[in-house]
Design a protein around this motif. Structure first.
Motif, PDB file in Angstrom:
ATOM      1  N   GLY A  38     -43.827 -41.311  45.153  1.00  0.00           N
ATOM      2  CA  GLY A  38     -43.508 -42.038  43.942  1.00  0.00           C
ATOM      3  C   GLY A  38     -43.793 -41.174  42.864  1.00  0.00           C
ATOM      4  O   GLY A  38     -43.962 -39.809  42.916  1.00  0.00           O
ATOM      5  N   GLY A  39     -43.428 -41.661  41.776  1.00  0.00           N
ATOM      6  CA  GLY A  39     -43.620 -41.032  40.444  1.00  0.00           C
ATOM      7  C   GLY A  39     -44.571 -41.498  39.533  1.00  0.00           C
ATOM      8  O   GLY A  39     -45.236 -42.669  39.736  1.00  0.00           O
ATOM      9  N   VAL A  40     -44.847 -41.147  38.525  1.00  0.00           N
ATOM     10  CA  VAL A  40     -45.712 -41.707  37.258  1.00  0.00           C
ATOM     11  C   VAL A  40     -44.752 -41.821  36.167  1.00  0.00           C
ATOM     12  O   VAL A  40     -43.988 -40.532  35.732  1.00  0.00           O
ATOM     13  CB  VAL A  40     -47.067 -40.695  37.114  1.00  0.00           C
ATOM     14  CG1 VAL A  40     -47.771 -41.106  35.782  1.00  0.00           C
ATOM     15  CG2 VAL A  40     -47.676 -40.650  38.400  1.00  0.00           C
ATOM     16  N   VAL A  41     -44.962 -42.659  35.594  1.00  0.00           N
ATOM     17  CA  VAL A  41     -44.183 -42.955  33.858  1.00  0.00           C
ATOM     18  C   VAL A  41     -45.127 -43.524  33.229  1.00  0.00           C
ATOM     19  O   VAL A  41     -45.925 -44.288  33.341  1.00  0.00           O
ATOM     20  CB  VAL A  41     -43.190 -44.069  34.148  1.00  0.00           C
ATOM     21  CG1 VAL A  41     -42.427 -44.290  32.855  1.00  0.00           C
ATOM     22  CG2 VAL A  41     -42.111 -43.705  35.155  1.00  0.00           C
ATOM     23  N   CYS A  42     -45.607 -42.635  31.751  1.00  0.00           N
ATOM     24  CA  CYS A  42     -46.328 -42.880  30.915  1.00  0.00           C
ATOM     25  C   CYS A  42     -45.566 -42.992  29.756  1.00  0.00           C
ATOM     26  O   CYS A  42     -44.567 -42.318  29.299  1.00  0.00           O
ATOM     27  CB  CYS A  42     -47.371 -41.445  30.770  1.00  0.00           C
ATOM     28  SG  CYS A  42     -48.199 -41.130  32.278  1.00  0.00           S
ATOM     29  N   ARG A  77     -49.342 -51.052  38.998  1.00  0.00           N
ATOM     30  CA  ARG A  77     -50.675 -50.679  38.658  1.00  0.00           C
ATOM     31  C   ARG A  77     -50.519 -49.462  37.463  1.00  0.00           C
ATOM     32  O   ARG A  77     -49.777 -48.559  37.518  1.00  0.00           O
ATOM     33  CB  ARG A  77     -51.225 -49.744  39.969  1.00  0.00           C
ATOM     34  CG  ARG A  77     -52.676 -48.971  39.463  1.00  0.00           C
ATOM     35  CD  ARG A  77     -53.405 -48.689  40.821  1.00  0.00           C
ATOM     36  NE  ARG A  77     -54.366 -48.007  40.281  1.00  0.00           N
ATOM     37  CZ  ARG A  77     -54.861 -46.694  40.598  1.00  0.00           C
ATOM     38  NH1 ARG A  77     -53.971 -45.967  41.064  1.00  0.00           N
ATOM     39  NH2 ARG A  77     -56.024 -46.168  39.895  1.00  0.00           N
ATOM     40  N   THR A  78     -51.226 -50.035  36.483  1.00  0.00           N
ATOM     41  CA  THR A  78     -51.101 -49.081  35.022  1.00  0.00           C
ATOM     42  C   THR A  78     -52.527 -48.696  34.864  1.00  0.00           C
ATOM     43  O   THR A  78     -53.488 -49.562  35.084  1.00  0.00           O
ATOM     44  CB  THR A  78     -50.634 -49.851  33.747  1.00  0.00           C
ATOM     45  OG1 THR A  78     -51.156 -50.963  33.594  1.00  0.00           O
ATOM     46  CG2 THR A  78     -48.932 -50.449  34.192  1.00  0.00           C
ATOM     47  N   VAL A  79     -52.607 -47.350  34.424  1.00  0.00           N
ATOM     48  CA  VAL A  79     -53.981 -47.075  33.833  1.00  0.00           C
ATOM     49  C   VAL A  79     -53.599 -46.508  32.429  1.00  0.00           C
ATOM     50  O   VAL A  79     -52.647 -45.670  32.433  1.00  0.00           O
ATOM     51  CB  VAL A  79     -54.556 -46.138  34.845  1.00  0.00           C
ATOM     52  CG1 VAL A  79     -55.123 -46.582  36.160  1.00  0.00           C
ATOM     53  CG2 VAL A  79     -53.557 -44.749  35.022  1.00  0.00           C
ATOM     54  N   PRO A  80     -54.706 -46.547  31.594  1.00  0.00           N
ATOM     55  CA  PRO A  80     -54.574 -45.882  30.389  1.00  0.00           C
ATOM     56  C   PRO A  80     -54.765 -44.372  30.696  1.00  0.00           C
ATOM     57  O   PRO A  80     -55.429 -44.048  31.629  1.00  0.00           O
ATOM     58  CB  PRO A  80     -55.708 -46.438  29.461  1.00  0.00           C
ATOM     59  CG  PRO A  80     -56.464 -47.544  30.077  1.00  0.00           C
ATOM     60  CD  PRO A  80     -55.819 -47.546  31.542  1.00  0.00           C
ATOM     61  N   ALA A  81     -54.290 -43.390  29.660  1.00  0.00           N
ATOM     62  CA  ALA A  81     -54.353 -42.102  30.054  1.00  0.00           C
ATOM     63  C   ALA A  81     -54.439 -41.315  28.670  1.00  0.00           C
ATOM     64  O   ALA A  81     -53.717 -41.956  27.509  1.00  0.00           O
ATOM     65  CB  ALA A  81     -53.448 -41.409  30.844  1.00  0.00           C
ATOM     66  N   THR A  82     -54.890 -40.182  28.505  1.00  0.00           N
ATOM     67  CA  THR A  82     -54.651 -39.359  27.254  1.00  0.00           C
ATOM     68  C   THR A  82     -53.959 -38.088  27.530  1.00  0.00           C
ATOM     69  O   THR A  82     -54.180 -37.720  28.604  1.00  0.00           O
ATOM     70  CB  THR A  82     -56.090 -39.043  26.669  1.00  0.00           C
ATOM     71  OG1 THR A  82     -56.792 -38.495  27.377  1.00  0.00           O
ATOM     72  CG2 THR A  82     -56.811 -40.303  26.067  1.00  0.00           C
ATOM     73  N   GLY A  83     -53.031 -37.558  26.764  1.00  0.00           N
ATOM     74  CA  GLY A  83     -52.520 -36.289  26.818  1.00  0.00           C
ATOM     75  C   GLY A  83     -52.850 -35.443  25.888  1.00  0.00           C
ATOM     76  O   GLY A  83     -52.803 -35.865  24.631  1.00  0.00           O
ATOM     77  N   SER A  84     -53.141 -34.065  26.183  1.00  0.00           N
ATOM     78  CA  SER A  84     -53.426 -33.127  25.110  1.00  0.00           C
ATOM     79  C   SER A  84     -52.468 -31.844  25.491  1.00  0.00           C
ATOM     80  O   SER A  84     -52.370 -31.256  26.397  1.00  0.00           O
ATOM     81  CB  SER A  84     -54.920 -32.730  25.248  1.00  0.00           C
ATOM     82  OG  SER A  84     -55.207 -31.699  24.151  1.00  0.00           O
TER      83      SER A  84
END
Length: 182
Positions: A38-42, A77-84
């Motif tokens: 599977g993949g991830v979509v943010c 299933r979703t989770v918060p995330a931060t990107g830098s």
């Protein structure tokens, strides 16, 4: 118009993630967690800062970006995330970034992370919208070995900001979508 396009892209991406998800074979639970099919979509807001500020003249520019994502990491299933993101565009101007070399660290609220190296990018300007597209690969963590695509849609005024003609555009904000896929 921007909201509708973002929603359509996000829904299409979620459908793709949902339809392509499958569990990891027995004995490969750890591998599946990081390299599963599977993949991830943010998606979420993204703010960038440029040094030196962008003008009409192309020049090497450092780019630093912070993003606040909501990521779908599995069906339902979703989770918060931060990107830098940090890197350099060897030829950047108010008209866009070219050939960026940028690294992103995504930190997910479930304790996982992804290290993404972007090695190509394009900028597409249409009426009222600038789409900055980055392509690369996940080199560590969740999605290791998978491709990564990041798009940021920036709403533009009818004319270039006056900062482009004088002191330079120091930064901008937009809506980002990150996809990590096999």
């Amino acid at each position: 118009m921007i909201g509708g396009r973002r929603a359509a892209v996000a829904l299409s991406s979620l459908a793709l993630v949902g339809s392509s998800w499958a569990g990891a074979p027995a004995g490969q639970a750890d591998e599946g967690r990081h390299r599963g099919p599977g993949g991830v979509v943010c998606t979420g807001p993204s703010t960038s800062v440029y040094a030196p500020p962008l003008t009409l003249e192309s020049r090497a520019t450092r780019v630093h970006t912070e993003a606040r994502y909501t990521c779908t990491v599995a069906p339902g299933r979703t989770v918060p995330a931060t990107g830098s993101l940090d890197g350099v565009s060897p030829s950047a101007s108010c008209n866009g970034l070219t050939s960026p070399r940028i690294t992103e660290i995504v930190r997910y609220a479930d304790g996982e992370r992804s290290l993404i190296v972007y090695d190509s990018g394009t900028t597409l300007r249409t009426v009222g919208v600038l789409d900055v597209h980055l392509s690369g690969r996940v080199t560590e963590g969740r999605g290791k070995g998978q491709s990564a695509q990041r798009d940021v849609l920036l709403a533009l005024p009818r004319e270039l900001p006056t900062e482009c003609l004088s002191s330079g555009l120091q930064g901008n904000s937009g809506q980002a979508q990150l996809e990590i896929r096999p």
